[in-house]
Design a protein around this motif. Structure first.
Motif, short mmCIF file in Angstrom:
data_model
loop_
_atom_site.label_atom_id
_atom_site.label_comp_id
_atom_site.label_asym_id
_atom_site.label_seq_id
_atom_site.Cartn_x
_atom_site.Cartn_y
_atom_site.Cartn_z
N UNK A 209 50.86 -31.73 39.95
CA UNK A 209 50.60 -30.37 39.47
C UNK A 209 51.90 -29.67 39.10
N UNK A 210 52.94 -29.89 39.90
CA UNK A 210 54.24 -29.26 39.61
C UNK A 210 54.82 -29.77 38.28
N UNK A 211 54.67 -31.07 38.03
CA UNK A 211 55.18 -31.64 36.77
C UNK A 211 54.44 -31.05 35.56
N UNK A 212 53.11 -30.98 35.69
CA UNK A 212 52.31 -30.40 34.60
C UNK A 212 52.69 -28.94 34.39
N UNK A 213 52.86 -28.22 35.51
CA UNK A 213 53.25 -26.81 35.44
C UNK A 213 54.58 -26.63 34.75
N UNK A 214 55.54 -27.51 35.08
CA UNK A 214 56.87 -27.43 34.47
C UNK A 214 56.77 -27.67 32.96
N UNK A 215 55.97 -28.66 32.57
CA UNK A 215 55.79 -28.96 31.14
C UNK A 215 55.21 -27.75 30.42
N UNK A 216 54.21 -27.11 31.05
CA UNK A 216 53.59 -25.93 30.43
C UNK A 216 54.58 -24.77 30.34
N UNK A 217 55.37 -24.57 31.38
CA UNK A 217 56.35 -23.47 31.37
C UNK A 217 57.41 -23.67 30.29
N UNK A 218 57.85 -24.90 30.13
CA UNK A 218 58.87 -25.19 29.12
C UNK A 218 58.26 -25.20 27.72
N UNK A 219 57.04 -25.75 27.61
CA UNK A 219 56.44 -25.96 26.30
C UNK A 219 55.75 -24.75 25.69
N UNK A 220 55.24 -23.83 26.53
CA UNK A 220 54.46 -22.71 25.99
C UNK A 220 55.27 -21.81 25.05
N UNK A 221 56.51 -21.40 25.41
CA UNK A 221 57.28 -20.58 24.45
C UNK A 221 57.49 -21.29 23.12
N UNK A 222 57.72 -22.62 23.17
CA UNK A 222 57.92 -23.38 21.93
C UNK A 222 56.62 -23.43 21.12
N UNK A 223 55.49 -23.59 21.82
CA UNK A 223 54.19 -23.61 21.14
C UNK A 223 53.92 -22.27 20.48
N UNK A 224 54.18 -21.16 21.19
CA UNK A 224 53.93 -19.84 20.62
C UNK A 224 54.86 -19.56 19.43
N UNK A 225 56.10 -20.04 19.53
CA UNK A 225 57.03 -19.87 18.40
C UNK A 225 56.54 -20.66 17.19
N UNK A 226 56.05 -21.88 17.45
CA UNK A 226 55.50 -22.71 16.37
C UNK A 226 54.28 -22.04 15.75
N UNK A 227 53.38 -21.51 16.59
CA UNK A 227 52.16 -20.87 16.08
C UNK A 227 52.49 -19.61 15.29
N UNK A 228 53.58 -18.94 15.67
CA UNK A 228 54.00 -17.76 14.92
C UNK A 228 54.36 -18.14 13.49
N UNK A 229 55.08 -19.26 13.33
CA UNK A 229 55.43 -19.76 12.00
C UNK A 229 54.19 -20.31 11.30
N UNK A 230 53.38 -21.07 12.05
CA UNK A 230 52.16 -21.66 11.48
C UNK A 230 51.19 -20.58 11.04
N UNK A 231 51.16 -19.45 11.77
CA UNK A 231 50.27 -18.36 11.40
C UNK A 231 50.61 -17.77 10.05
#
Length: 305
Positions: A209-231
């Motif tokens: 769970x900690x590993x998945x949580x870490x991936x989400x914490x690191x990846x979410x800002x990048x995903x939102x930045x990508x979606x901002x451009x994709x939008x």
């Protein structure tokens, strides 16, 4: 008396079977119509998260709730009645109206590109620092953009069920409107809360769970930045695609044919779709830049007088 009762029960059973068959037909037609509009649904999902970028965590879901209600209002109270009436009495007006909406998307996308090129991204200052009025403005902007995307979704769905009787058409489009809105904004709500989910998982005792949580914490800002451009890209693509199709339907075939020839040059399939998407986005950017330039020149001329 008993015979009459059994006859009545038979009639009721027959009506129930007919109603069940009608519900199945409506469900199947709504599924086909929703699938047909899937491309715009994906774009809608990509566009929306940018409107809650820079918002404090406690305001994300309330803002999405307001946008969701606004989207349902757009589809059920504005677009659906107008689309049904126009398709029934003035079907030729649907294309020009959609083109106006597509042009607005091109303008909005081009404006965002222009602001980013000038280093004036609206999201540089968090919405929380600008107060409730900034939040209200963001929600209003999201609902305006949703109106255009929802209009194309509903018109695509309407074209898919154009041969259905009026009442069936109405029920199918209501189902499509509700299902698509829940799907889009449900996914958006999950996307913007991924970092909170990641934080909750990271604090658990389980290593997995900690590993998945870490991936989400690191990846979410990048995903939102990508979606901002994709939008922004989605605005330009969808807007450009609407206008290109509209011009073709109105008899001005050259721009659409040009894109179609480019698509055929690389063959159909994923590559053809990518070429079509890129060409539509470039056309949308050029159209949006022209509109942006005109709107900026007009106020200057007025101030000069």
């Amino acid at each position: 008396m008993a015979g009459g009762l059994f006859a009545l029960l038979d009639d009721v059973a027959a009506l129930a079977r007919l109603a069940a068959a009608s519900v199945d037909d409506i469900g199947a037609a709504a599924g086909r119509a929703t699938t047909k509009a899937a491309g715009v649904v994906v774009d809608d999902t990509a566009v929306t998260p940018q409107y809650v970028h820079g918002v404090t965590a406690d305001r994300e879901l309330p803002m999405i709730k307001k946008i969701t209600i606004g989207s349902l209002r757009n589809k059920l109270l504005i677009i659906l009645p107008i689309a049904l009436l126009l398709s029934q009495f003035l079907p030729w007006l649907l294309t020009p109206i959609l083109m106006v909406g597509g042009s607005y998307l091109c303008y909005e996308g081009a404006e965002k590109v222009w602001h980013r090129l000038r280093g004036q991204d609206h999201h540089d200052t968090p919405v929380a620092e600008n107060g409730p009025e900034a939040e209200k403005s963001m929600v209003s902007g999201a609902i305006r953009t949703d109106l255009i995307l929802s209009a194309e979704i509903m018109v695509i769905a309407l074209n898919e069920v154009a041969d259905e009787p009026f009442v069936s058409r109405l029920l199918i489009l209501v189902v499509v409107a509700i299902a698509i809105t829940i799907a889009v904004y449900g996914v958006v709500a999950i996307i913007v809360k991924l970092d909170d989910i990641g934080l909750a998982l990271a604090e658990r005792s389980s290593k997995a769970a900690q590993r998945i949580g870490h991936v989400l914490l690191v990846g979410t800002p990048k995903l939102l930045a990508f979606l901002s451009v994709a939008g922004v890209a989605a605005m330009l693509w969808v807007g450009g695609h609407i206008v290109l199709n509209g011009l073709d339907e109105l008899g001005l075939h050259a721009p659409y044919d040009w894109v179609h020839h480019l698509e055929e040059a690389v063959h159909h399939g994923v590559q053809g779709w990518l070429v079509n998407t890129l060409a539509s986005a470039v056309f949308g950017l050029l159209l949006g830049a022209v509109i942006l330039g005109i709107l900026h020149l007009v106020p200057r001329r007025k101030s000069a007088h």
